[in-house]
Enzyme design. Structure first.
Site, PDB file in Angstrom:
ATOM      1  N   SER A 127       0.822  -1.205   0.000  1.00  0.00           N
ATOM      2  CA  SER A 127       0.000   0.000   0.000  1.00  0.00           C
ATOM      3  C   SER A 127       0.853   1.250   0.000  1.00  0.00           C
ATOM      4  CB  SER A 127      -0.867  -0.022   1.261  1.00  0.00           C
ATOM      5  OG  SER A 127      -1.469   1.225   1.469  1.00  0.00           O
ATOM      6  N   TYR A 151      -1.338  -0.745  10.623  1.00  0.00           N
ATOM      7  CA  TYR A 151      -1.661  -1.320   9.313  1.00  0.00           C
ATOM      8  C   TYR A 151      -0.519  -1.069   8.322  1.00  0.00           C
ATOM      9  CZ  TYR A 151      -3.661  -1.470   4.637  1.00  0.00           C
ATOM     10  OH  TYR A 151      -3.860  -1.704   3.310  1.00  0.00           O
ATOM     11  N   LYS A 155       2.368  -3.690   6.357  1.00  0.00           N
ATOM     12  CA  LYS A 155       2.624  -3.771   4.908  1.00  0.00           C
ATOM     13  C   LYS A 155       4.123  -3.674   4.615  1.00  0.00           C
ATOM     14  CE  LYS A 155      -1.484  -4.422   3.309  1.00  0.00           C
ATOM     15  NZ  LYS A 155      -1.816  -5.696   2.634  1.00  0.00           N
TER      16      LYS A 155
HETATM   17  N1  UFG Z   1     -12.483  11.531   3.207  1.00  0.00           N
HETATM   18  C1  UFG Z   1     -13.529  12.397   3.482  1.00  0.00           C
HETATM   19  N2  UFG Z   1     -14.689  11.873   3.963  1.00  0.00           N
HETATM   20  C2  UFG Z   1     -14.871  10.527   4.161  1.00  0.00           C
HETATM   21  C3  UFG Z   1     -13.783   9.655   3.881  1.00  0.00           C
HETATM   22  C4  UFG Z   1     -12.610  10.190   3.404  1.00  0.00           C
HETATM   23  O1  UFG Z   1     -13.422  13.626   3.307  1.00  0.00           O
HETATM   24  O2  UFG Z   1     -15.951  10.122   4.607  1.00  0.00           O
HETATM   25  C5  UFG Z   1     -11.246  12.083   2.621  1.00  0.00           C
HETATM   26  C6  UFG Z   1      -9.978  11.809   3.411  1.00  0.00           C
HETATM   27  O3  UFG Z   1      -9.752  12.814   4.363  1.00  0.00           O
HETATM   28  C7  UFG Z   1      -8.934  11.761   2.300  1.00  0.00           C
HETATM   29  C8  UFG Z   1      -9.699  11.200   1.100  1.00  0.00           C
HETATM   30  O4  UFG Z   1     -11.064  11.433   1.377  1.00  0.00           O
HETATM   31  O5  UFG Z   1      -8.524  13.068   1.985  1.00  0.00           O
HETATM   32  C9  UFG Z   1      -9.493   9.705   0.888  1.00  0.00           C
HETATM   33  O6  UFG Z   1      -9.764   9.013   2.096  1.00  0.00           O
HETATM   34  P1  UFG Z   1      -9.890   7.399   2.126  1.00  0.00           P
HETATM   35  O7  UFG Z   1     -10.216   7.015   3.531  1.00  0.00           O
HETATM   36  O8  UFG Z   1     -10.820   6.954   1.062  1.00  0.00           O
HETATM   37  O9  UFG Z   1      -8.446   6.921   1.702  1.00  0.00           O
HETATM   38  P2  UFG Z   1      -7.021   7.193   2.391  1.00  0.00           P
HETATM   39  O10 UFG Z   1      -6.189   7.862   1.356  1.00  0.00           O
HETATM   40  O11 UFG Z   1      -7.131   7.829   3.700  1.00  0.00           O
HETATM   41  O12 UFG Z   1      -6.522   5.712   2.699  1.00  0.00           O
HETATM   42  C10 UFG Z   1      -6.633   4.708   1.745  1.00  0.00           C
HETATM   43  C11 UFG Z   1      -6.934   3.377   2.439  1.00  0.00           C
HETATM   44  C12 UFG Z   1      -5.759   2.855   3.166  1.00  0.00           C
HETATM   45  C13 UFG Z   1      -4.578   2.858   2.298  1.00  0.00           C
HETATM   46  C14 UFG Z   1      -4.331   4.230   1.738  1.00  0.00           C
HETATM   47  C15 UFG Z   1      -3.167   4.221   0.785  1.00  0.00           C
HETATM   48  O13 UFG Z   1      -7.995   3.532   3.344  1.00  0.00           O
HETATM   49  O14 UFG Z   1      -6.021   1.521   3.554  1.00  0.00           O
HETATM   50  O15 UFG Z   1      -5.475   4.663   1.021  1.00  0.00           O
HETATM   51  O16 UFG Z   1      -2.765   5.502   0.479  1.00  0.00           O
HETATM   52  F1  UFG Z   1      -3.502   2.464   2.986  1.00  0.00           F
END
Ligand code: UFG
Length: 340
Positions: A127, A151, A155
């Site tokens: 990841s 997590y 990885k």
């Molecule tokens: N976000 C929101 N509202 C939500 C969910 C997310 O505004 O309800 C925002 C977050 O702050 C972030 C973006 O949307 O800016 C993406 O968030 P995600 O939770 O979809 O994804 P992340 O980039 O935080 O994390 C994901 C996976 C992890 C992985 C990572 C790798 O959840 O398991 O990508 O970069 F490791």
């Protein structure tokens, strides 16, 4: 092209099911196992419908080294794509031992089973979360490593274990660092089916669009990004799946192990994701800005050039394509694989 017998751990998951189809489309023979910790057996029928054939499957846990070894021998497996594992960042903070046991000890068990069964190729689901979030995108594979939750540590530890095992034996390994997988198979038969409230943006946005939830919470609009909301690299799950096919095909060419990003190289903000989903679903998606979520970076997107050079793979689909496919899946399966 030389066709291979490929085993997928976590084959009934969101990503595993899409990879199974991509491998079959490229002429490979696919077998798989899963313990259904976070997936549904119904996926197997859907995959069989798409592929027009059912694949050999076993309900197995990563911890069961001997059973995995005999599964690999029985099915004459040439290479393994290892996807099985726990994937919630928040859960990993609350239950670190469960995460290290499943993800790290589970991977060691799998590698031992592969050794017993004389299987010498592994592609591992890593990841982009292994990168230190406080650095400037695009992130190449040589960017600073520095996960900030258990997590992410699991990885990078498994990557290291694969690199060490490959250096010491005839094992060949490719660690694939995924950015943010989204979208669904265009058939709408398979897609992401999160248990409970989705943690990730896209499934949440789609559940609001289909009327299951009231509004999207935007976690902060004061980030150092063009519109203030977080920027990520959203990769269509079918592109991600094609990247695994390319990696399996490349195993024969590498000397020990390699590490490769799978991303598009394009960053999209939370507001851009919501707007693209509104166009795909042809409706307004209510949203509201709330406070930041702890641990989130401003911006994270890939430098995907190594994948192009070494695997001959490049993402083909856009965020708009992913939203169209994700919406079709959500609209036709509002409750995922369950009927209510
Ligand atoms: N976000 C929101 N509202 C939500 C969910 C997310 O505004 O309800 C925002 C977050 O702050 C972030 C973006 O949307 O800016 C993406 O968030 P995600 O939770 O979809 O994804 P992340 O980039 O935080 O994390 C994901 C996976 C992890 C992985 C990572 C790798 O959840 O398991 O990508 O970069 F490791």
């Amino acid at each position: 092209m030389h066709t291979l017998n490929v085993a997928l751990t976590g084959v009934t998951g969101y990503i595993g099911s899409h990879i199974a189809i991509a491998l079959a489309e490229h002429g490979h023979w696919v077998v798989g196992f899963d313990n259904f910790a976070n997936s549904s057996p119904a996926v197997l029928d859907r995959v069989a419908t798409i592929c027009d054939t059912s694949m050999p499957f076993a309900e197995l846990d990563l911890a069961d080294t001997d059973a995995i070894a005999s599964f690999l021998v029985t099915n004459k497996v040439d290479a393994v794509i290892h996807l099985a594992g726990l994937k919630s960042v928040a859960e990993s903070v609350a239950e670190p031992l469960r995460y290290y046991e499943t993800n790290v000890a589970g991977s060691v068990s799998l590698l031992k089973a592969m050794e017993q069964a004389n299987v010498h190729g592994i592609v591992f689901s890593s990841s982009a979360t292994v990168y230190d979030p406080n650095q400037t995108s695009p992130l190449g594979e040589d960017a600073v490593i520095g996960p900030i939750n258990p997590y992410g540590h699991t990885k990078i530890m498994v990557e290291q274990i694969i690199n060490n095992a490959a250096a010491a034996s005839s094992l060949k390994g490719i660690n694939l660092r995924y950015f943010n997988p989204v979208g669904a198979h265009p058939s709408a038969l398979i897609g992401e089916d999160p248990v409970g409230t989705p943690n990730n943006l896209m499934p949440y946005v789609m559940q609001v669009a289909v009327g299951m939830r009231d509004e999207v919470s935007i976690y902060g609009d004061d980030y150092a990004t063009p519109d203030g909301t977080g920027v990520r690299d959203y990769i269509h799950v079918c592109d991600l799946a094609d990247g695994h096919v390319a990696a399996v095909n490349a195993l024969a060419k590498i000397s020990t192990s390699d590490t490769i990003n799978l991303g598009t190289g394009v960053g999209s903000s939370v507001r851009e994701v919501i707007a693209a989903a509104e166009r795909a679903a042809d409706r307004d998606i209510p949203h509201r800005v709330v406070k930041r979520r702890p641990g989130d970076a401003d911006m994270s997107y890939a430098d995907p050039s190594r994948a192009e050079h070494r695997l001959g793979w490049k993402a083909q689909r856009t965020l708009a394509d992913a939203c169209v496919d994700h919406w079709r899946w959500q609209d036709q399966n509002p409750h995922g694989y369950t009927t209510s």
